[in-house]
Design an enzyme around this catalytic site. Structure first.
Site, PDB file in Angstrom:
ATOM      1  N   SER A   1      12.307   8.703  -7.243  1.00 62.12           N
ATOM      2  CA  SER A   1      11.677   7.460  -6.792  1.00 62.12           C
ATOM      3  C   SER A   1      10.179   7.616  -6.614  1.00 62.12           C
ATOM      4  O   SER A   1       9.399   6.752  -7.006  1.00 62.12           O
ATOM      5  CB  SER A   1      12.306   6.968  -5.491  1.00 62.12           C
ATOM      6  OG  SER A   1      12.129   7.930  -4.483  1.00 62.12           O
TER       7      SER A   1
ATOM      8  N   HIS B   1      22.801   6.115   0.546  1.00 61.13           N
ATOM      9  CA  HIS B   1      22.524   7.555   0.563  1.00 61.13           C
ATOM     10  C   HIS B   1      23.663   8.277   1.282  1.00 61.13           C
ATOM     11  O   HIS B   1      24.094   7.843   2.346  1.00 61.13           O
ATOM     12  CB  HIS B   1      21.197   7.823   1.276  1.00 61.13           C
ATOM     13  CG  HIS B   1      20.670   9.209   1.064  1.00 61.13           C
ATOM     14  ND1 HIS B   1      21.236  10.312   1.667  1.00 61.13           N
ATOM     15  CD2 HIS B   1      19.646   9.680   0.324  1.00 61.13           C
ATOM     16  CE1 HIS B   1      20.566  11.398   1.288  1.00 61.13           C
ATOM     17  NE2 HIS B   1      19.595  11.036   0.478  1.00 61.13           N
TER      18      HIS B   1
ATOM     19  N   ARG C   1      24.148  10.738  -6.007  1.00 58.97           N
ATOM     20  CA  ARG C   1      24.342  10.116  -4.704  1.00 58.97           C
ATOM     21  C   ARG C   1      25.527   9.162  -4.642  1.00 58.97           C
ATOM     22  O   ARG C   1      26.241   9.127  -3.648  1.00 58.97           O
ATOM     23  CB  ARG C   1      23.071   9.366  -4.315  1.00 58.97           C
ATOM     24  CG  ARG C   1      21.975  10.345  -4.009  1.00 58.97           C
ATOM     25  CD  ARG C   1      20.698   9.653  -3.657  1.00 58.97           C
ATOM     26  NE  ARG C   1      19.720  10.675  -3.291  1.00 58.97           N
ATOM     27  CZ  ARG C   1      18.454  10.416  -3.022  1.00 58.97           C
ATOM     28  NH1 ARG C   1      17.994   9.178  -3.089  1.00 58.97           N
ATOM     29  NH2 ARG C   1      17.640  11.390  -2.697  1.00 58.97           N
TER      30      ARG C   1
ATOM     31  N   GLY D   1       0.802  -1.221   0.000  1.00 63.18           N
ATOM     32  CA  GLY D   1       0.000   0.000   0.000  1.00 63.18           C
ATOM     33  C   GLY D   1       0.830   1.264   0.000  1.00 63.18           C
ATOM     34  O   GLY D   1       0.437   2.281   0.556  1.00 63.18           O
ATOM     35  N   GLY D   2       2.003   1.226  -0.633  1.00 63.32           N
ATOM     36  CA  GLY D   2       2.793   2.444  -0.791  1.00 63.32           C
ATOM     37  C   GLY D   2       2.350   3.183  -2.050  1.00 63.32           C
ATOM     38  O   GLY D   2       1.280   2.901  -2.613  1.00 63.32           O
ATOM     39  N   LEU D   3       3.188   4.105  -2.503  1.00 61.56           N
ATOM     40  CA  LEU D   3       2.795   4.930  -3.646  1.00 61.56           C
ATOM     41  C   LEU D   3       2.453   4.102  -4.880  1.00 61.56           C
ATOM     42  O   LEU D   3       1.481   4.385  -5.573  1.00 61.56           O
ATOM     43  CB  LEU D   3       3.917   5.905  -4.003  1.00 61.56           C
ATOM     44  CG  LEU D   3       4.201   7.000  -2.986  1.00 61.56           C
ATOM     45  CD1 LEU D   3       5.349   7.864  -3.468  1.00 61.56           C
ATOM     46  CD2 LEU D   3       2.966   7.847  -2.753  1.00 61.56           C
ATOM     47  N   ALA D   4       3.246   3.067  -5.161  1.00 61.11           N
ATOM     48  CA  ALA D   4       3.012   2.286  -6.380  1.00 61.11           C
ATOM     49  C   ALA D   4       1.690   1.537  -6.279  1.00 61.11           C
ATOM     50  O   ALA D   4       0.843   1.612  -7.190  1.00 61.11           O
ATOM     51  CB  ALA D   4       4.165   1.319  -6.614  1.00 61.11           C
ATOM     52  N   GLY D   5       1.493   0.825  -5.181  1.00 63.60           N
ATOM     53  CA  GLY D   5       0.280   0.033  -5.016  1.00 63.60           C
ATOM     54  C   GLY D   5      -0.967   0.901  -5.013  1.00 63.60           C
ATOM     55  O   GLY D   5      -1.980   0.569  -5.644  1.00 63.60           O
TER      56      GLY D   5
ATOM     57  N   HIS E   1      20.016   2.741   1.340  1.00 62.95           N
ATOM     58  CA  HIS E   1      18.823   3.559   1.173  1.00 62.95           C
ATOM     59  C   HIS E   1      17.807   3.016   0.177  1.00 62.95           C
ATOM     60  O   HIS E   1      16.604   3.123   0.390  1.00 62.95           O
ATOM     61  CB  HIS E   1      19.277   4.951   0.721  1.00 62.95           C
ATOM     62  CG  HIS E   1      18.174   5.946   0.568  1.00 62.95           C
ATOM     63  ND1 HIS E   1      17.289   6.220   1.595  1.00 62.95           N
ATOM     64  CD2 HIS E   1      17.793   6.734  -0.479  1.00 62.95           C
ATOM     65  CE1 HIS E   1      16.428   7.146   1.171  1.00 62.95           C
ATOM     66  NE2 HIS E   1      16.695   7.457  -0.066  1.00 62.95           N
TER      67      HIS E   1
END
Ligand code: FES
Lengths: 252, 654
Positions: free
Chosen positions: B418, B237, B298, B11-15, B364
């Site tokens: 990202s 990072h 980075r 349930g993060g941004l992609a999902g 990271h």
């Protein structure tokens, strides 16, 4: 620097089980937080008396006070386990740290509670912007820096539940919606597109379990780890509800 | 009511973007997540999201430039067609986020503000204070909640994904999941499954990742035959706050707003930083990279910080650290960073507005991930939007999106790309669903498969679970995890050597053996978090092995993967003729390296360890070139390289 920290944990094996206390002694590390204590217990789950036990159940994810998972009562005050440093707790009580689950939600096990009520309540207030769809429809409304400055503090609410835990009006078995939801109502009502659903939201706040349950104890402001201006939010919520009440009266 | 069901894991941004977009397309989503969506790791993203904007456009920027920065930053290992479209969609995605209420910072007229980030010279990054990921996650979560009320999304919070369910033809037909309260195991039939399960920092013990980022879901797909691409590319990072339980990120936005990195010029200088005069401070990034300064990509910043500390210039007498200094910034700039300054203050106890922060690199992000496909549009060079091939793994019906996929960032991810790649991948996968659902394998949907088929899968996992509960060996799983993290961090992060990697692989083998002797300190069958962790540990060992193997076999330096033994020596001579000759040598070596190594690592699971092969990548849009970022000798390398490109015959005759 102390060598050890004593941690007393209120435990509970399941939903309807009785609770009991266990005490642990943990090697002190500089800058350690309460989550580290719980990790150390998992590494060696033996009580102070030398009895083998199970690791303590608790919620955690980000470990940097932004996901809202790890809320619990630490030395009797509700806060995030990940951002509470042992060093600071020693100033409150040099002898021991007590950890207890939140009291306003069903305890699933030990320090892990079921806060799904908070997410259900977000549905009650239609906590979303009713956009027309996800195709490319250009940018959103222009928003002044002033409005952004007003809204941003509300948008940092991480649904941790500290405000509900500290609220004398929010109980396990009532329907009070709680400070966070009132503040979020104000957030969504203040957004130009979000305002489309303003009446629906205010209607919900006027229902039983709505804003009138607030007893103005203002604990919600004191305990919020993200400094969400809950008291201002509730005051604004009141103003909006009152305005709506008059509007309803005259449009009848 | 929608007929088909798609399962999204994570349930993060992609999902969330996938679920939201599918709902608009009238496709039902079962959203399975370890934690409620609002607590996903995306919430930790601080700095912002990149896209060309009105201002940068007038400074000469374009979608193509964003794409070029992304590929150059990624050292050309990105799959170019999807990376291209990600950059071309970026302005639209930021507009969409703006519409769903993300509280982006504003300029006086009400437009979105933007800041500069690493690896670019344009201020492309839109942001919401220093908690952009949190605001974006909430915006998407709220849209999904709206669809939940409308009946097009069902949430399964606190569920663990145990594995995909494949039919006898190898098509994905659902997933097995476990309720983490009741510990009940069940199958969820699905017409497509999307894995949006994020990164794997926990394999390295302490990282900037959340405790849920173990890579276990990736491993569970890998173990049933999904290819795992570019495992060795792990971003470290440059600026994190070292801690006892995790290393907390100090966002690149601190440098984007003008923060400067330095160490004392004198080795072992123990004076407090405020009392070290300006001329006795070494701003090594600004000195070495005058064009990009503190905003080099980075991988470069990380290596430089690592290097100065190793050379004895550490700002701290007890461990490796450099200063990240914001004390000179205006109040206005400081205000935009409040969210992260608070974190530093809370966890370290000093005020970064007054005293420079002590930072050090930390693991990271994983550029690699599950291999997935795309369909290229031969006209634009981008993707055919709507094609069900986009984001699909080598198992039909099983998709990978977000940090868990591999296509977008190549060998090194640029800051603020990202959030963009997660949302883009989610949207693009959703766009392919109508076509996919129209032509399901064998024209059969999951709902019409026999229940016994699903039951037997659930039973298999039930048995494995019960067996794990009974594990009563002597090995402490938490201690074993710490050991894995320490070894991975030591041998497989900033600097890598083949002999050490071989040692690491042997050690992982040994740890895998010891894992079989693990003992469970909790054998209960209710909300047993220990059993979940022990299961994850087994999966971490599997992925760790693939990461180390990929690193061992790739004998070159590329982006985040750095082996000194194979570094190309840059030109250093003062004499112009000699300098030119050295540059030619460099370019020839670079060409040879590109020919040999510019390809995707593919790891396939076998019980004996990963089988590694390589796959060519599409570099048809931007041909590879030396990646110099204005280092000394950069100008001459670039000139010689151009000459070699325009006069290939002459170049090869040299
Ligand atoms: S673990 Fe996220 S707030 Fe504490």
């Amino acid at each position: 620097m102390p060598e050890y920290v004593t941690v007393r944990v209120k435990r509970q094996d399941g939903l309807d089980s009785p609770s009991y206390w266990e005490t642990f002694r943990i090697a002190y590390q500089p800058r350690m937080n309460v989550t580290t204590c719980l990790q150390q217990i998992a590494l060696n789950p033996v009580t102070l008396e030398g009895r083998k036990t199970t690791p303590v159940a608790y919620d955690a994810a980000c470990l940097e006070e932004v996901c809202g998972s790890c809320t619990m009562n630490i030395n009797g005050s509700v806060r995030q386990a990940c951002s509470t440093l042992v060093e600071a707790l020693r100033k409150e009580n040099p002898n021991e740290i007590t950890l207890e689950p939140m009291t306003k939600y069903p305890v699933m096990r030990d320090l892990a509670v079921d806060r799904s009520r908070m997410f259900r309540d977000l549905k009650r207030i239609k906590a979303w912007i009713p956009v027309d769809g996800y195709y490319d429809l250009g940018p959103g409304p222009r928003i002044s820096p002033k409005l952004q400055h007003q809204l941003y503090p509300y948008s940092r609410c991480m649904t941790c539940g500290c405000c509900t835990e500290a609220c004398p009006q929010y109980t396990k078995d009532n329907r009070f919606i709680g400070a966070f939801a009132i503040s979020l109502t104000v957030l969504f009502n203040s957004h130009p597109t979000g305002a489309v659903l303003k009446e629906d939201r205010l209607k919900e706040l006027m229902e039983p379990g709505g804003i009138s349950e607030c007893g103005q104890a203002q604990n919600c402001l004191r305990v919020c780890p993200k400094s969400v201006p809950n008291v201002t939010g509730i005051a604004q919520g009141y103003r909006q509800v009152t305005a709506q009440w008059f509007k309803n009266l005259f449009s009848r | 009511m929608a007929k088909h069901r798609v399962v999204v894991i994570g349930g993060g941004l992609a999902g969330l973007s996938a679920a939201m977009k599918m709902a608009e397309l009238n496709i039902h989503t079962d959203l399975v997540s370890l934690v409620p969506a609002r607590r996903s790791h995306s919430v930790c993203a601080q700095g912002g999201i990149n896209s060309v904007n009105q201002v940068t456009r007038q400074l000469g920027d374009s979608e193509w430039n964003h794409f070029d920065d992304t590929v150059y930053g990624g050292d050309f290992l990105n799959e170019q067609p999807p990376a291209r479209d990600m950059c071309y969609w970026a302005p639209r995605i930021v507009d969409l986020l703006d519409r769903i209420g993300v509280t982006f910072n504003r300029l006086p007229e009400g437009d979105r503000d933007a800041r500069r980030f690493g690896g670019t010279l344009y201020p492309r990054t839109a942001f919401a204070g220093a908690t952009t990921g949190q605001q974006m996650l909430y915006g998407l979560d709220e849209q999904v909640r709206r669809w939940e009320v409308a009946g097009l999304v069902t949430r399964y919070d606190f569920y663990d994904f145990l594995g995909p369910i494949l039919d006898d033809k190898g098509n994905c037909r659902g997933v097995t999941v476990q309720d983490l309260y009741s510990m009940k195991i069940r199958a969820l039939p699905a017409d497509a499954v999307m894995l949006a399960t994020g990164g794997l920092g926990v394999i390295f013990g302490k990282s900037t990742n959340s405790t849920i980022c173990t890579g276990a879901a990736t491993a569970r797909a890998y173990k049933v035959g999904v290819k795992y691409a570019n495992p060795e590319f792990i971003q470290v990072h440059p600026t994190a706050i070292p801690g006892t339980d995790k290393h907390r990120l100090m966002s690149e936005s601190a440098r984007g707003e003008g923060g400067r990195v330095w160490v004392p010029r004198k080795k072992g200088d123990t004076r407090p930083p405020e009392s070290i005069p300006e001329q006795e401070r070494w701003y090594f990034l600004e000195e070495k990279y005058p064009t990009y300064g503190n905003l080099v990509p980075r991988d470069i910043a990380t290596r430089e910080i690592f290097w100065v500390c190793r050379e004895g210039y550490s700002a701290s007498p007890v461990n490796y650290a450099a200063y990240l200094d914001l004390t000179h910034l205006s109040a206005e700039r400081i205000e935009k960073l409040e969210g992260i300054l608070e974190i530093y203050e809370k966890f370290v106890g000093t005020d970064p507005r007054k005293t420079p922060m002590l930072i050090f690199p930390a693991v990271h992000y994983s550029m690699g991930g599950l291999w997935c496909d795309y369909q290229k549009d031969t006209q634009t060079g981008g993707l055919v939007i709507g094609s069900p091939r986009n984001q699909v793994t080598n198992i039909p019906g099983l998709y990978a999106i977000g940090e868990g996929d591999y296509q977008y960032h190549g060998a090194n991810r640029l800051g603020a790309n990202s959030l963009l790649s997660c949302i883009f991948a989610g949207l693009v996968a959703a766009e392919g669903m109508p076509q996919w659902l129209k032509h399901l394998p064998g024209n059969t949907d999951a709902a019409s498969l026999p229940q016994t088929f699903f039951d037997s899968e659930a039973r298999r996992h039930q048995q494995a679970y019960e067996q794990l509960l009974r594990a009563s060996g002597k090995v402490n799983p938490f201690a074993l995890h710490m050991e894995l993290g320490t070894e991975m961090t030591k041998y497989c992060t900033v600097v890598r050597h083949n002999n050490e990697l071989q040692t690491l692989i042997d050690e992982i083998g040994d740890m895998t053996e010891r894992y079989k002797q693990v003992g469970l300190p909790d054998t209960g069958n209710w909300t047993n978090q220990t059993v979940r962790f022990v299961r994850e540990l087994g999966d971490m060992l599997v992925l760790a092995r693939a990461i180390a193997q990929g690193a061992l076999q790739r004998d070159e330096c590329r982006g985040a993967h750095y082996k000194p033994q194979f570094a190309l020596p840059g030109p250093t001579a003062d004499d112009p003729a000699e300098l030119h000759r050295q540059a030619q040598e460099y370019c020839k070596a670079f060409r040879a390296q590109t020919a040999q190594w510019l390809k995707t690592t593919i790891a396939e699971y076998t019980p004996e360890g990963p089988k590694v092969s390589y796959k060519p990548i599409d570099t048809s849009l931007i041909p590879p070139r030396p990646r110099t970022y204005g280092l000394k000798g950069a100008a001459i390398i670039e000139r010689v390289w151009r000459e070699m490109q325009t006069k290939p015959a002459v170049a090869s005759a040299e």
